[in-house]
Design a protein around this motif. Structure first.
Motif: not given
Length: 396
Positions: A81-82, A88-90, A100-103, A131-134
């Motif tokens: 889900x992460x 990723x859009x958020x 944005x780079x993939x995590x 941080x944005x992904x988290x």
């Protein structure tokens, strides 16, 4: 006549020594390529944010708690889900960037922690995107839990409303029925059942109304890294060294297997299996040569066969009575020696000459090797003419 297949370490090392230029070239090429990659590849920086995932309070996909799996949450599902498109859009909206780079999501063993790592060419951007992904993951987890909680409350409220309506109708019917009648008894039983259902639904509804959604917390904020995570110079150099080593060994073995040209006396013995009686590329003891030939073929007529065979060219050495110029030489010969011109003859040519002699029942006792240079060819006859080899004359 086949090339011997040695499995001894000394034979493998000898092969590498024979092909040392080819082996060294491949090894140097591998190291130089890895060095060039270290210089050309742009530096990449990795920032990591750690998130402690907590139960939201609503129904979730849970694991069975065992000695190997101590957490009830399914962290593998949460990791997927992460890194989903929604999260990723958020995260892209939060950073204000369209790209944005993939995590890279990892889960430490026996933990409820997600490590969200982002790798970019800018250390500040890597920390900001991690941080944005988290934050996006926690926000999405909160929204999902709240939506599920609202749907469950709506469902419970509708059921409770339906049960209360039915309960009201039953109460009205009981007042109209005669006491002690069967209809009144049934209506009373139905009233009790509906009352219990209403009480149970009310308890569940009140319990869900007090649920506090707790998606998790960030326990380690991402910071801009001071050192690049890639390219790793030791890893690239080690990879280039290993690749060059493997390529050098493989190329050396392939080249050695495909190359059948006889360059030295050692190649003659290694590739043909025939003993070298004399080597005219260096100093030679003519007394030892004569003794060896006489001892190898006592009281026998010797035939000299040149390899490669040049019928119209005189032999550079006079070692025997028979030189193949007469068609009867094969039938008169008791044994033969091969006169091999180094750097011109191949093992296939030697094998063909041996097979031809064996078909006429002439055994090959050995090889005399000489270089292809004119000076060596001219000096060979003068040296050997002074030491004739005893030969038994033809029988009448």
């Amino acid at each position: 006549m086949t090339q011997p297949q040695g499995t001894d370490l000394a034979e493998h090392l000898a092969l590498l020594r024979r092909r040392k230029l080819l082996f060294s070239g491949c090894l140097l090429l591998g190291v130089m390529t890895s060095g060039a990659l270290c210089y050309l590849l742009p530096p990449q920086y990795t920032a990591t944010t750690q998130v402690l995932v907590a139960p939201t309070g609503v129904q979730e996909q849970n694991n069975q708690v065992t000695p190997r799996q101590r957490e009830s949450l399914n962290l593998d599902t949460e990791a997927q889900i992460a890194q989903s498109a929604v999260v990723r859009s958020k995260a892209a909206q939060a950073t204000g960037s369209t790209t944005i780079a993939p995590p890279a999501i990892t889960v430490p063993p026996n933990s409820a922690v997600l490590s969200i790592a982002v790798t970019t060419g800018d250390p500040a951007a890597a920390a900001a995107q991690s941080k944005a992904y988290a934050d996006a993951y926690l926000a999405n987890r909160t929204e999902t839990a709240e939506a599920e909680l609202a749907a469950r409350l709506k469902t419970l409220y509708a059921k409770l409303k339906q049960v209360n309506s039915s309960l009201g109708d039953v109460v009205e019917d009981i007042e109209k029925l005669t006491k002690g009648s069967a209809e009144r008894t049934i209506a009373t039983h139905r009233q009790n059942v509906l009352s219990r259902q209403a009480a149970s639904l009310t308890a569940k509804y009140d319990s869900l109304k007090t649920v506090a959604v707790t998606p998790g917390t960030v326990i380690s904020q991402a910071v801009p890294p001071a050192e690049p995570s890639s390219p790793s110079i030791p890893m690239l150099l080690g990879t280039g060294l290993m690749a060059g080593l493997l390529a050098g060994v493989g190329t050396a073995y392939l080249r050695d297997r495909l190359d059948t040209r006889l360059r030295t006396a050692a190649d003659v013995e290694r590739l043909t299996g025939l003993p070298v009686l004399a080597d005219f590329t260096g100093d030679v003891d003519l007394h030892d040569l004569t003794s060896s030939l006489v001892a190898s073929c006592p009281d026998q007529r010797l035939l000299v066969r040149a390899v490669p065979n040049r019928p119209h060219e005189p032999l550079p050495v006079e070692l025997a009575l028979l030189d193949g110029s007469d068609v009867r030489d094969l039938s008169r010969a008791d044994a033969a020696i091969l006169l091999i011109t180094l750097r011109q003859a191949t093992s296939q040519q030697v094998a063909a000459a041996v097979r031809h002699l064996q078909r006429h029942r002439v055994s090959v006792v050995g090889v005399v090797a000489h270089g292809a240079s004119p000076a060596q060819v001219d000096s060979a006859p003068k040296a050997l003419e002074t030491v004739p080899i005893p030969v038994v004359p033809d029988s009448p």
